[in-house]
Design an enzyme around this catalytic site. Sequence first.
Site, PDB file in Angstrom:
ATOM      1  N   GLN A 189      -3.872  -7.411   3.518  1.00  0.00           N
ATOM      2  CA  GLN A 189      -4.021  -6.338   2.532  1.00  0.00           C
ATOM      3  C   GLN A 189      -5.398  -6.399   1.872  1.00  0.00           C
ATOM      4  O   GLN A 189      -5.811  -7.459   1.392  1.00  0.00           O
ATOM      5  CB  GLN A 189      -2.950  -6.429   1.444  1.00  0.00           C
ATOM      6  CG  GLN A 189      -3.017  -5.229   0.481  1.00  0.00           C
ATOM      7  CD  GLN A 189      -2.066  -5.363  -0.695  1.00  0.00           C
ATOM      8  OE1 GLN A 189      -2.321  -6.123  -1.619  1.00  0.00           O
ATOM      9  NE2 GLN A 189      -0.979  -4.607  -0.657  1.00  0.00           N
ATOM     10  N   LYS A 205       0.074   0.555   0.385  1.00  0.00           N
ATOM     11  CA  LYS A 205       1.084   0.220  -0.611  1.00  0.00           C
ATOM     12  C   LYS A 205       0.666   0.845  -1.922  1.00  0.00           C
ATOM     13  O   LYS A 205      -0.470   0.658  -2.375  1.00  0.00           O
ATOM     14  CB  LYS A 205       1.207  -1.299  -0.764  1.00  0.00           C
ATOM     15  CG  LYS A 205       2.310  -1.745  -1.720  1.00  0.00           C
ATOM     16  CD  LYS A 205       2.476  -3.265  -1.682  1.00  0.00           C
ATOM     17  CE  LYS A 205       3.728  -3.689  -2.443  1.00  0.00           C
ATOM     18  NZ  LYS A 205       3.546  -3.624  -3.898  1.00  0.00           N
ATOM     19  N   ASN A 217      10.066  -1.021  -2.608  1.00  0.00           N
ATOM     20  CA  ASN A 217       9.667  -2.269  -3.256  1.00  0.00           C
ATOM     21  C   ASN A 217       9.928  -2.188  -4.753  1.00  0.00           C
ATOM     22  O   ASN A 217       9.742  -1.138  -5.356  1.00  0.00           O
ATOM     23  CB  ASN A 217       8.176  -2.531  -2.973  1.00  0.00           C
ATOM     24  CG  ASN A 217       7.604  -3.701  -3.754  1.00  0.00           C
ATOM     25  OD1 ASN A 217       6.632  -3.559  -4.477  1.00  0.00           O
ATOM     26  ND2 ASN A 217       8.206  -4.871  -3.625  1.00  0.00           N
ATOM     27  N   ARG A 260       8.720 -11.360  -5.867  1.00  0.00           N
ATOM     28  CA  ARG A 260       9.036 -12.388  -6.850  1.00  0.00           C
ATOM     29  C   ARG A 260      10.298 -13.174  -6.515  1.00  0.00           C
ATOM     30  O   ARG A 260      10.340 -14.401  -6.673  1.00  0.00           O
ATOM     31  CB  ARG A 260       9.158 -11.752  -8.237  1.00  0.00           C
ATOM     32  CG  ARG A 260       7.832 -11.379  -8.856  1.00  0.00           C
ATOM     33  CD  ARG A 260       8.013 -10.639 -10.167  1.00  0.00           C
ATOM     34  NE  ARG A 260       8.578  -9.304  -9.963  1.00  0.00           N
ATOM     35  CZ  ARG A 260       9.051  -8.542 -10.937  1.00  0.00           C
ATOM     36  NH1 ARG A 260       9.050  -8.987 -12.181  1.00  0.00           N
ATOM     37  NH2 ARG A 260       9.503  -7.332 -10.693  1.00  0.00           N
ATOM     38  N   GLU A 295      12.091  -4.929  -7.847  1.00  0.00           N
ATOM     39  CA  GLU A 295      13.358  -5.425  -8.404  1.00  0.00           C
ATOM     40  C   GLU A 295      14.442  -5.665  -7.364  1.00  0.00           C
ATOM     41  O   GLU A 295      15.635  -5.540  -7.654  1.00  0.00           O
ATOM     42  CB  GLU A 295      13.871  -4.462  -9.489  1.00  0.00           C
ATOM     43  CG  GLU A 295      12.961  -4.314 -10.679  1.00  0.00           C
ATOM     44  CD  GLU A 295      12.741  -5.619 -11.437  1.00  0.00           C
ATOM     45  OE1 GLU A 295      13.667  -6.452 -11.479  1.00  0.00           O
ATOM     46  OE2 GLU A 295      11.637  -5.808 -11.969  1.00  0.00           O
ATOM     47  N   PRO A 331       2.742  -9.047  -1.007  1.00  0.00           N
ATOM     48  CA  PRO A 331       1.556  -9.853  -1.346  1.00  0.00           C
ATOM     49  C   PRO A 331       1.542 -10.160  -2.839  1.00  0.00           C
ATOM     50  O   PRO A 331       1.610  -9.254  -3.664  1.00  0.00           O
ATOM     51  CB  PRO A 331       0.399  -8.928  -0.954  1.00  0.00           C
ATOM     52  CG  PRO A 331       0.956  -7.543  -1.079  1.00  0.00           C
ATOM     53  CD  PRO A 331       2.414  -7.639  -0.735  1.00  0.00           C
ATOM     54  N   CYS A 365      -2.195  -2.215  -7.251  1.00  0.00           N
ATOM     55  CA  CYS A 365      -2.469  -3.333  -8.161  1.00  0.00           C
ATOM     56  C   CYS A 365      -2.815  -2.811  -9.559  1.00  0.00           C
ATOM     57  O   CYS A 365      -3.740  -2.016  -9.714  1.00  0.00           O
ATOM     58  CB  CYS A 365      -3.611  -4.193  -7.624  1.00  0.00           C
ATOM     59  SG  CYS A 365      -4.012  -5.579  -8.717  1.00  0.00           S
ATOM     60  N   ALA A 384      -0.676 -12.472  -5.603  1.00  0.00           N
ATOM     61  CA  ALA A 384      -1.857 -13.311  -5.804  1.00  0.00           C
ATOM     62  C   ALA A 384      -1.458 -14.693  -6.287  1.00  0.00           C
ATOM     63  O   ALA A 384      -0.673 -14.840  -7.230  1.00  0.00           O
ATOM     64  CB  ALA A 384      -2.803 -12.655  -6.810  1.00  0.00           C
TER      65      ALA A 384
END
Length: 329
Positions: A66, A137, A197, A222, A199, A12, A97, A14
């Site tokens: 989420q 997460k 999760n 990303r 890189e 996820p 986050c 934003a």
Amino acid sequence: MINFNNLLMLAPLAGYTDLPFRSVVKGFGVDITVSEMISSHALVYNNMHTLKMIEKTQEEQPYSVQISGSKEEIVIQAVEILNAQTGIDIIDLNCGCPAPKVANHGNGSGLLRDLKLLVKIANLIKEKAKTPYTSLKLRLGFDKKIPHEIAQALKDVSSDFVVIHGRTRADGYKKDRIDYDAIAYIKSQVSIPVIANGEIDNLHKAKQVINHTGANGVMIGRAAISSPWIFWQIKHNTEEIPPIVKKELVLKHFEKMVEFYGERGAIIFRKNLHAYAKGHEGASEFRNLVNSLENVHEMKSHIEQFFSHHQMVEHSFPQLVHLNKRTSQ
């Protein structure tokens, strides 16, 4: 039933992982798509707008929503609202986050400061949710890494699986701070499936992370923004690019944006065009041009013109999305 064997998840992000983008990525074989992070407060008090954010396509199965939150009563109300929606397979609790406006109120990575509360909220979601699965997460800690404490806390969690981002909140998105050893340690200590999760931007890295951590799969964010076909590559164990035309892919995404957001979708799509154009000749001029465009037909015309000169997908794209502290993860 979810097959936790080399599972591929879209992270996820934003402002990026909305319905149009998720539908594009789903076409490349990702197993689970996840909504943008949604505040439980926003879900309860701004219902109409927030419900728009959790709409999904028919192809998104399984689909995860989420939420963030640390107030029991609000989280319960948020889960009840999600229970009334159709097509949600997983409710995920964000415990990672790093955004100050989230973490400073005890939500997101702020929950890592109070692991007892984290466990309580996660179990509350599992108790109240009518979805087949719940998950969480998290990062490796708030100001410092606490993999042992996290592993012990996860033993008390009734969630079905956990996604672990290999950095602390304080680490932000610094490449040199990624710690796959810590993910491997937590995986060795818990019985629920673990998704790694952080890189992971190509086939080799995905395989390397799974082998190193023993994780049941990987979550990618990303890298998927500029190369949504990364999931296809991992699925097919190849570094080759699927036989797609770049222009057709971009236009398909653009049309889905306009369909979902209306004419405002053209403006929102600017950031996606920056990612798609990166690495191509004339990308800087194209970026400046689209930043001034608002008209749907004008933007479509310029997309067709620019990407007609760059028909086929290239084999290597730089990582384009540099997340800041305002972007959820």
